[in-house]
Scaffold this active site. Structure first.
Site: not given
Ligand code: URA
Length: 232
Positions: A102
């Site tokens: 993310d």
């Molecule tokens: N899980 C999440 O919630 N975000 C990420 O970036 C990776 C795994």
């Protein structure tokens, strides 16, 4: 692409001739004679006929990037900076991301132009461990490790996540290992147990560890050993 197709893509060779040339042992893939016209040959392999190059092998690239917060795991975006902006232009053109993070998340991001290799990292079926260091808004409850190990029901996908491991590091910090890579998976798992992730940092994918020497925004090529750590 099938070997016969690679040959017949040359204007002066028909598919039938290609099959015949291959069966006669005149065609080599990476310097080894191949008599199987249906053999799948990727763009990273060199194909020769009677020693002449028919297809040049393209270079494979495998990079580890220490992703900083604020960069989108995407190749192009109108609004946000993308991780590709951190990669030198001559490398970035052909790369894709093997397992996104993310925008706010940090840590290990792998980029490559080898789709067959990267699928092994990201296919939920193959169950490569992804290890995250997580900070939470509220103390992690004693039931959370058990809930994660049981799997969490995701209403949207109508599925239960694979068993995940949680090691408590402090009241609001844990190391979490998941074996899939679903959309916002770790955040959604904590949300499902009434908590909220405030920071997420990926430390490892399979046997590939984020290099301590890489500052946020820096990258390096994977070593041959790291590339070969993936299961076949
Ligand atoms: N899980 C999440 O919630 N975000 C990420 O970036 C990776 C795994």
């Amino acid at each position: 692409m099938k070997l016969s197709r690679i040959l017949s893509n040359r204007n002066d060779i028909s598919r039938r001739q290609a099959n015949f040339l291959i069966a006669s042992g005149r065609v080599a893939v990476n310097d080894v004679t191949c008599r199987d016209a249906a053999a799948e040959v990727d763009r990273f392999s060199c194909v020769r006929m009677d020693g002449d190059i028919i297809q040049e092998a393209e270079a494979c690239h495998y990079l580890m990037l220490h992703k900083p917060a604020g960069f989108l795991s995407a190749t192009l975006d109108d609004t946000h900076r993308t991780v590709m902006e951190l990669i030198s232009p001559e490398l970035r053109e052909d790369l894709h991301i093997a397992g996104r993070l993310d925008r706010a998340s940090t840590g290990l991001l792998i980029l490559t132009n080898d789709g067959r290799w990267s699928r092994q990292l990201t296919e939920p079926r193959i169950k490569i461990p992804k290890v995250y260091r997580v900070s939470t808004a509220y103390p992690i409850s004693p039931e959370t490790p058990h809930r994660f190990a049981e799997g969490i029901w995701f209403e949207f996908e109508q599925l239960t996540t694979s068993p995940a491991d949680l090691d408590l590091l402090s009241p609001c910090e844990a190391r979490v290992t998941i074996y899939e890579g679903r959309y916002h998976q770790v955040k959604r798992m904590f949300h499902a147990v009434g908590n909220r992730v405030t920071a997420l940092h990926r430390e490892r994918m399979g046997n590939i560890l984020l290099d301590d020497d890489l500052a946020a925004g820096e990258y390096r090529s994977l070593t041959a050993e790291e590339i070969n750590l993936m299961p076949d």
